[in-house]
Design a protein around this motif. Structure first.
Motif, PDB file in Angstrom:
ATOM      1  N   VAL A 158      39.418  47.590  34.529  1.00 36.65           N
ATOM      2  CA  VAL A 158      39.934  46.833  33.379  1.00 36.65           C
ATOM      3  C   VAL A 158      41.345  46.328  33.632  1.00 36.65           C
ATOM      4  CG1 VAL A 158      38.499  48.136  31.770  1.00 36.65           C
ATOM      5  CG2 VAL A 158      40.840  48.882  32.192  1.00 36.65           C
ATOM      6  N   GLN A 159      42.053  46.918  34.596  1.00 37.04           N
ATOM      7  CA  GLN A 159      43.408  46.468  34.907  1.00 37.04           C
ATOM      8  C   GLN A 159      43.422  45.155  35.686  1.00 37.04           C
ATOM      9  OE1 GLN A 159      44.578  50.465  36.758  1.00 37.04           O
ATOM     10  NE2 GLN A 159      46.489  49.818  35.796  1.00 37.04           N
ATOM     11  N   ILE A 160      42.356  44.890  36.424  1.00 40.33           N
ATOM     12  CA  ILE A 160      42.279  43.675  37.246  1.00 40.33           C
ATOM     13  C   ILE A 160      40.980  42.942  36.882  1.00 40.33           C
ATOM     14  CG2 ILE A 160      43.764  44.342  39.155  1.00 40.33           C
ATOM     15  CD1 ILE A 160      41.311  45.399  40.629  1.00 40.33           C
ATOM     16  N   PRO A 161      40.941  42.373  35.669  1.00 38.37           N
ATOM     17  CA  PRO A 161      39.678  41.815  35.158  1.00 38.37           C
ATOM     18  C   PRO A 161      39.139  40.649  35.973  1.00 38.37           C
ATOM     19  CG  PRO A 161      41.532  41.179  33.764  1.00 38.37           C
ATOM     20  CD  PRO A 161      42.045  42.221  34.709  1.00 38.37           C
ATOM     21  N   VAL A 162      40.000  39.850  36.581  1.00 38.98           N
ATOM     22  CA  VAL A 162      39.527  38.687  37.337  1.00 38.98           C
ATOM     23  C   VAL A 162      38.789  39.128  38.593  1.00 38.98           C
ATOM     24  CG1 VAL A 162      40.264  36.668  38.668  1.00 38.98           C
ATOM     25  CG2 VAL A 162      41.303  37.137  36.435  1.00 38.98           C
ATOM     26  N   LEU A 163      39.444  39.915  39.434  1.00 40.03           N
ATOM     27  CA  LEU A 163      38.805  40.358  40.671  1.00 40.03           C
ATOM     28  C   LEU A 163      37.605  41.254  40.402  1.00 40.03           C
ATOM     29  CD1 LEU A 163      41.990  41.021  42.838  1.00 40.03           C
ATOM     30  CD2 LEU A 163      40.256  39.277  43.251  1.00 40.03           C
ATOM     31  N   SER A 164      37.704  42.100  39.382  1.00 37.27           N
ATOM     32  CA  SER A 164      36.585  42.986  39.057  1.00 37.27           C
ATOM     33  C   SER A 164      35.359  42.181  38.632  1.00 37.27           C
ATOM     34  CB  SER A 164      36.989  43.955  37.940  1.00 37.27           C
ATOM     35  OG  SER A 164      38.021  44.805  38.356  1.00 37.27           O
ATOM     36  N   GLU A 165      35.562  41.168  37.810  1.00 38.26           N
ATOM     37  CA  GLU A 165      34.431  40.353  37.342  1.00 38.26           C
ATOM     38  C   GLU A 165      33.807  39.574  38.488  1.00 38.26           C
ATOM     39  OE1 GLU A 165      31.523  39.231  35.165  1.00 38.26           O
ATOM     40  OE2 GLU A 165      33.129  40.375  34.176  1.00 38.26           O
ATOM     41  N   LEU A 166      34.625  39.020  39.357  1.00 34.95           N
ATOM     42  CA  LEU A 166      34.070  38.283  40.495  1.00 34.95           C
ATOM     43  C   LEU A 166      33.334  39.213  41.452  1.00 34.95           C
ATOM     44  CD1 LEU A 166      37.003  35.798  41.272  1.00 34.95           C
ATOM     45  CD2 LEU A 166      34.857  35.326  40.077  1.00 34.95           C
ATOM     46  N   ALA A 167      33.866  40.420  41.671  1.00 35.52           N
ATOM     47  CA  ALA A 167      33.204  41.372  42.565  1.00 35.52           C
ATOM     48  C   ALA A 167      31.855  41.801  42.005  1.00 35.52           C
ATOM     49  CB  ALA A 167      34.107  42.592  42.774  1.00 35.52           C
ATOM     50  N   ARG A 168      31.762  41.934  40.701  1.00 36.42           N
ATOM     51  CA  ARG A 168      30.485  42.313  40.082  1.00 36.42           C
ATOM     52  C   ARG A 168      29.503  41.148  40.071  1.00 36.42           C
ATOM     53  NH1 ARG A 168      33.886  44.621  35.731  1.00 36.42           N
ATOM     54  NH2 ARG A 168      33.964  46.905  35.912  1.00 36.42           N
ATOM     55  N   SER A 169      30.005  39.929  39.915  1.00 34.52           N
ATOM     56  CA  SER A 169      29.140  38.771  39.658  1.00 34.52           C
ATOM     57  C   SER A 169      28.669  38.060  40.912  1.00 34.52           C
ATOM     58  CB  SER A 169      29.889  37.766  38.771  1.00 34.52           C
ATOM     59  OG  SER A 169      30.259  38.354  37.546  1.00 34.52           O
TER      60      SER A 169
END
Length: 505
Positions: free
Chosen positions: A126-137
């Motif tokens: 949740v601290q790095i929402p951009v990279l986390s979302e791209l890594a999941r997607s």
């Protein structure tokens, strides 16, 4: 080859390991529930420092060291491993030990356990929402390694040329490489093109003086990238360098410690949004997000062996350099392959930065062939991702990104006040603006100034009491972390324990 993509866009960010960014993402080989442990001495029995789900936006000091010597220490517990040690699987237990060395130098004092913990901390998604979302997607590569167990310049050299011609250190960015690059290979095909987008540093222009280039090959990122995407003018191969130098209007967005990492999240989101806003360009573009090296932050996966790119040994002409034969990779770094043609997935193939030039050369069948043995032998992206696959389906469910709140920068007056506050410190050795140069956020600056004021007033009040006849003793609070508020109890402790001369400014 019948290629899926006409354009490849590479953004190389700075200095983060896989576990540090994605250890708690829940995708790929990350941190298990029991975590991992380092101690102050590699393999020792001191207080354990355990991986934690709480990353630090801003690093203390200059952040962990990532020279070849310090990376050796992180891997093996020694800065100059013997051939026998190098042949063994490294225990990965020297990160805290190494950080203690570099942080002691930065702070000019012994670091606290809280400060040392930073090197083991891993971000909550949740601290790095951009990279986390791209890594999941999209496709997350969880076994992508830097090519050199060392700092920025040699690793950037490998993404450009699959060699650093013996350099294992930054060398003040003065090397003038004579080797051929991916850009030379692209120049050999008149139907193809390349462009470097920079914010300040342009390592392609700086490091390769013999490269045939013109003004169109090197442009500022601002305005140009978004316009090129919107007008369908992307080059065959685009390389984006982030901002290494910040200003109140344009903060550092490279993720290089000690700077705040949130501006880098915005940079990634801006590139993604520019592509997403131009569907016809998006359909023929692969966006690769990669990091140059681990930056000294903890990772638990030992780097594998590899082939020397050109037989050139690591330089040892400076006293601080240690031997290196370029037959093992650097530490694991996060890498994401982004395109709506790609389903969410995990790729655990062992890649390195040389994979990028090797894949481009192979996919576009560039004249001249591979650059070195390293890109020739590196695993390629070609068959899995670059070649057209009739089974691939264009996705309409790609995410919109939420950019985290960006830090507010200090203006010139605030910076002057912050720097001046170090002179309030009762300990002369602490009156150094190196302590404040990493602070960019006003809230952090305010807390620092209030802490300095509290320390000053505590010592001032204690000195007054001693001058009035209180008996001095021996100080034990020199390295304590004071509150931002004046503590009467601390004043009393200073009176009882500090020699009278020690309270003098």
């Amino acid at each position: 080859m019948d290629l899926q993509f006409e354009h490849v866009v590479v953004l190389m960010l700075e200095n983060r390991s896989f576990d540090h960014l994605f250890g708690y993402l829940g995708k790929g080989e990350g941190v298990p529930p029991q975590g991992f442990v380092n101690t102050l001495r590699s393999g020792g029995t001191e207080t354990p420092f355990t991986t934690r789900k709480a990353g630090d936006f801003i690093a203390v000091g200059q952040g962990p060291s990532h020279s070849l010597k310090q990376t050796n220490e992180q891997l093996f517990g020694v800065t100059k491993p013997t051939p026998e040690q190098s042949a063994q699987v490294p225990p990965m237990t020297g990160f805290v030990q190494s950080f203690y060395t570099s942080l002691s130098y930065d702070l000019r004092r012994h670091p606290t356990d809280h400060e040392l913990q930073q090197v083991m901390n891993c971000f909550d998604p949740v601290q790095i929402p951009v990279l986390s979302e791209l890594a999941r997607s999209f496709v997350l590569c969880d076994h992508w390694f830097s090519d050199v167990p060392g700092p920025t310049m040699p690793n950037r050299a490998f993404v450009h040329a699959a060699t650093s011609q013996g350099y294992t250190y930054n060398a003040d960015w003065k090397p003038k490489f004579t080797c051929k690059t991916i850009y030379d290979r692209i120049n050999a095909d008149p139907a193809l093109s390349w462009r470097v987008y920079s914010h300040d540093e342009d390592d392609v222009h700086e490091l390769y003086p013999d490269l045939d280039k013109n003004a169109a090959n090197h442009v500022p990122f601002e305005v140009n990238f978004t316009a090129d995407v919107a007008d369908d003018r992307l080059a065959t191969y685009s390389f984006i360098t982030p901002a290494f130098i910040g200003s109140p209007q344009h903060p550092v967005n490279s993720m290089h410690a000690p700077a705040d990492i949130r501006p880098a999240e915005k940079l990634v989101a801006d590139i993604y949004q520019a592509l997403k806003s131009a569907p016809e360009v998006w359909k023929k573009t692969l966006f690769i997000i990669v990091f140059d090296e681990c930056g000294g932050y903890f990772d638990h996966v030992p780097p594998p062996a590899c082939v020397s790119p050109d037989g050139i040994p690591g330089r040892t002409d400076e006293s601080f350099l240690v031997p290196f034969d370029f037959q093992r990779l650097g530490l694991r770094v996060p890498t994401i392959l982004v395109s709506p043609w790609l389903q969410p997935g995990l790729d655990s193939t062992v890649y390195s930065h040389s994979t990028i030039p090797g894949s481009i050369i192979e996919a576009f069948q560039l004249p001249g062939g591979f650059l070195t043995k390293r890109d020739e032998m590196a695993a390629k992206l070609t068959a899995k991702y670059l070649v057209r696959d009739a089974a691939r389906v264009w996705r309409e469910d790609v995410p919109d990104l939420v950019i985290p709140v960006q830090p507010t920068s200090l203006d010139d007056m605030q910076r002057e006040l912050l720097n001046g506050s170090v002179n309030l410190d009762p300990h002369p050795e602490q009156r150094n603006t190196l302590r404040t140069q990493d602070i960019q956020d006003p809230a952090q600056a305010k807390a620092f100034i209030r802490t300095q004021y509290a320390k000053h007033m505590e010592h001032f009040l204690a000195r007054r009491k001693i001058d009035d006849g209180a008996a001095p003793g021996s100080l034990t609070t020199d390295r304590a972390l004071p509150s931002t508020m004046i503590s009467p109890a601390r004043v009393a402790e200073l009176v009882s324990q500090e020699p009278k001369r020690g309270l003098r400014p």
